[in-house]
Design an enzyme around this catalytic site. Structure first.
Site, short mmCIF file in Angstrom:
data_model
loop_
_atom_site.label_atom_id
_atom_site.label_comp_id
_atom_site.label_asym_id
_atom_site.label_seq_id
_atom_site.Cartn_x
_atom_site.Cartn_y
_atom_site.Cartn_z
CB ILE A 111 -0.91 0.33 1.02
CG1 ILE A 111 -0.01 -0.11 2.59
CG2 ILE A 111 -2.04 -1.80 1.13
CD1 ILE A 111 -1.04 0.40 3.31
N GLY A 112 2.26 1.03 0.02
CA GLY A 112 3.26 2.24 -0.19
C GLY A 112 4.19 2.09 0.76
N GLY A 150 7.97 3.79 2.35
CA GLY A 150 9.21 4.35 3.26
C GLY A 150 10.97 4.72 2.85
CB SER A 151 13.42 6.62 4.08
OG SER A 151 12.50 6.86 5.61
CB THR A 152 12.81 1.99 6.96
OG1 THR A 152 11.30 2.05 6.89
CG2 THR A 152 13.53 3.23 7.60
CG ASP A 210 8.64 13.13 13.26
OD1 ASP A 210 8.96 14.20 13.38
OD2 ASP A 210 9.41 12.83 12.21
#
EC number: 2.7.11.1
Length: 719
Positions: free
Chosen positions: A455-456, A458-460, A568
């Protein structure tokens, strides 16, 4: 109309042309040739001018090596500054950190002319990154105070003393392809004078060859080791057209799994920046984050951008043996030492997997060990948190990972400047994998999960939804390749923090596994996506804002009572269920504080949401989350955080130096909301309200049921 045609004017070439000046340089005589007469007087005394004094103790001999994925930052010294980078890098750009969306708005062209030849560009974006680490032990905190005292004197104002490093100017060094360096923990520039000459050979020997060589981006760095450097990209405006899922919050470069940058939403990327400082092998600082590179010194760490079809090798060593962003149960630490310490016989062979524990260790009550997890992953091991007073039962991640490559029985504590210093081994992939195996569940999740759909990403890593075979329930699975992390040790955050801290307003992690060389984290699937989708495409009323704030403050109050700083907080880190319930996610940057380590100092977070004390490099605690929440409230009111139309470093300068930001249309905000906001956006951390205090504020009485958020989700999906 029949008039005579005018004759075209002819322009002749130059007449009597003479080439009178041709300037050059004679390398043999070391002189300029052909200079105009007027210049001779300016250069006449050059030969007699004394050469600059160079202290050889401040020069580190280095050996050029192939490009290295892992580069460590140095501890900023007295001359370092936030300003140096703020002056020079105003055009640095940032990308959304934890967006998992497949679509992205069009990106305004930043203008190629604004970037020097040292910047590598792709789709109008530039990437800078370096990382170092953060002091997290009692000794380290004391050492930091001593260093400030020695640098600035006893009579310096405490506030100024903490921010003095942010008042000088830095300068820039350009690092080209193939010129990155790897180093273990290195000393400060100011410490070199105390070392013997043999220490330089020790530093030189720490450079190692690269594992990967297909990295293509150039980097430009501040050579004065300024505390600011970013691995993010920036787009000044939000544009409609994003789909709704949230991306990991860690500030890594884009991973290899997806198409080009244009396929993902542009949002400010979380940054993990700080200092690495020199310590003997047995006294290493536990630090994490990023600093800037010293000229001609193998200090600094970088996450390198790759070709869209290439790989972004992120040995997060965002590696080093660093950042204790959370605490690990002491029994986990002891097991890691037993499994991964070098054999006493002096053999170079390290165990490649978890060793069988002796009976005495097995009986020590390793209740949180993954090897005693129940078979059902929904039955997550309950964890009883010790009070902050009993923090001796916990070991920092830095110490935990240090145990993987260093055994006190094998490496005796070296003395400063000794030529016989033992060089610690870098944590191998097998060692790190074995350590991670101790805190995850055994088995293969594919035995009970099916229908994995991406579904997507990320950077990791990537995020999939999967279906539980025996119940049909959907879960989210985050898959992270251990070999492609910028800071591998932060993967412990994904496991330990989420495993040990359970709350109704925190995303629940069911279990975690090692599948081959990938860490799989199985967690609840939140169909509503991120709060960013709502603040970008809709406008929230005060009831809805209060509802979000109430849920987030409950989560923060719980975490802060446990000594956890999220670091964050922003709309990207807030996820929603389909029925409007709000949960806090993205714990990759969190940190633990205790009585022994009451403050943190690393430059962590996303620029527009950072608290002033974080940017000023002052020690901070849980108060930084409250400031970030205040910025998120402005985000919910105005649709974007303050200064969002400015480059991140310029925005950080304004946050650091200006009065607290205000809502754009203050007249549209009720007085009770203004009062609520004023309690969070206070520059002095000690005067800022706590999460527990804010929970009693009258504004939160406006909060409605979770269902009041549902119309907003329907509204943005129609865009």
């Amino acid at each position: 109309m029949f008039g005579k045609k005018k004759k075209k004017i002819e322009i002749s070439g130059p007449s009597n042309f003479e080439h009178r000046v041709h300037t050059g340089f004679d390398p043999q005589e070391q002189k300029f040739t052909g200079l105009p007469q007027q210049w001779h007087s300016l250069l006449a005394d050059t030969a007699n001018r004394p050469k600059p004094m160079v202290d050889p103790s401040c020069i580190t001999p280095i050996q050029l090596a192939p490009m290295k994925t892992i580069v460590r930052g140095n501890k900023p010294c007295k001359e370092t500054s936030i300003n140096g980078l703020l002056e020079d890098f105003d055009n640095i750009s940032v990308t959304r950190s934890n967006s998992l969306r497949k679509e992205s708005p069009p990106t305004p062209d930043q203008g190629a002319s604004s970037h020097g030849p040292g910047h590598a560009e792709e789709n109008g974006f530039i990437t800078f990154s370096q990382y170092s680490s953060e002091s997290d032990t009692t000794a380290d905190y004391t050492t930091e105070k001593y260093r400030e005292k020695s640098l600035y004197g006893d009579d310096l104002d405490p506030y100024y003393r903490g921010s003095h490093a942010a008042k000088q100017n830095g300068h820039v060094m350009k690092m080209k392809h193939g010129e990155a360096y790897y180093s273990e923990v290195k000393p400060l520039k100011s410490d070199f004078a105390r070392f013997s000459a043999d220490y330089h050979s020790h530093l030189d020997s720490l450079s190692k060859p690269s594992e990967y060589s297909d990295l293509k981006w150039e980097y430009q760095r501040a050579s004065s080791s300024s505390p600011l450097d970013y691995s993010f990209q920036f787009t000044p405006s939000r544009t409609a057209g994003t789909s709704g899922c949230s991306k990991e919050s860690l500030a890594y470069s884009e991973s290899e799994w997806g198409p080009s940058l244009d396929d993902y939403d542009r949002r400010p990327k979380s940054s993990y920046l700080n200092q690495t400082s020199p310590q003997p092998t047995m006294r290493q600082r536990s630090r994490s984050g990023s600093g800037l590179q010293e000229p001609m010194m193998p200090f600094g760490a970088s996450a390198f951008k790759t070709h869209p079809q290439g790989h972004s090798y992120n040995s997060y060593t965002y590696p080093r043996l660093s950042e204790p962003t959370m605490c690990i149960p002491k029994v986990d630490y002891d097991r890691a030492q037993m499994v991964l310490s070098p054999p006493l016989s002096g053999s170079d062979t390290y165990p490649r997997g978890p060793a069988k524990l002796p009976q005495s260790q097995s009986k020590s009550g390793y209740s949180s060990s993954s090897h005693q997890y129940p078979s059902g992953y929904h039955k997550a091991t309950l964890y009883h948190h010790p009070s902050l007073q009993s923090s001796s039962q916990y070991i920092s991640t830095a110490s935990y990972l240090s145990s993987l490559s260093l055994s006190s029985s094998t490496y005796p504590p070296p003395s400063w400047g000794s030529s016989s210093d033992q060089q610690p081994s870098r944590v191998s992939h097998e060692q790190f994998r074995a350590a991670l195996q101790l805190v995850v569940s055994p088995g293969d999740p594919r035995e009970y999960l099916a229908n994995f759909i991406k579904i997507g990403e990320g950077s990791t890593g990537i995020v999939c939804i999967a279906t539980e075979k025996h119940t049909g329930k959907q879960v989210a699975v985050k898959k992270m390749d251990l070999r492609k992390q910028q800071r591998r040790e932060l993967l412990f955050n994904e496991v330990v923090i989420m495993r040990d801290y359970h709350h109704d307003n925190v995303v629940d992690m069911y279990s975690s596994y090692l599948v081959g060389d990938e860490l799989w984290v199985v967690m609840e699937f939140l169909e509503g996506g991120a709060l960013t989708d709502i603040v970008t495409h809709t406008r929230m009323n005060e009831e809805q804002i209060a509802t979000v704030c109430l849920s987030v403050l409950r989560a923060l109050s719980y975490l802060h009572n446990q000594g956890v700083i999220h670091r964050d907080i922003k709309s990207d880190s807030i996820l929603l269920t389909s029925d409007g319930r709000i949960k806090l996610s993205d714990f990759g940057f969190c940190a633990q504080v205790s009585k022994e380590v009451p403050k943190r100092k690393s430059l962590v977070g996303t620029p527009y949401w950072m608290a002033p004390e974080v940017i000023s490099r002052l020690p901070y605690g849980t108060e930084v989350d409250i400031w970030s929440l205040g910025i998120m409230v402005i985000e919910m009111i105005d649709g974007e955080p303050p200064y969002f139309n400015e480059p991140p470093l310029q925005a950080m300068r304004r946050i650091r130096d200006s009065l607290p930001p205000r809502v754009k249309d203050l007249h549209k905000v009720s007085s009770v909301l203004r009062g609520f906001l004023d309690l969070m956006l206070v520059r002095e951390p000690s005067q800022r309200a706590t999460a527990q205090e804010l929970l009693g504020h009258p504004f939160l009485k406006l909060a409605g049921p979770p269902s009041c958020i549902v119309p907003l989700m329907r509204q943005y999906r129609h865009h």
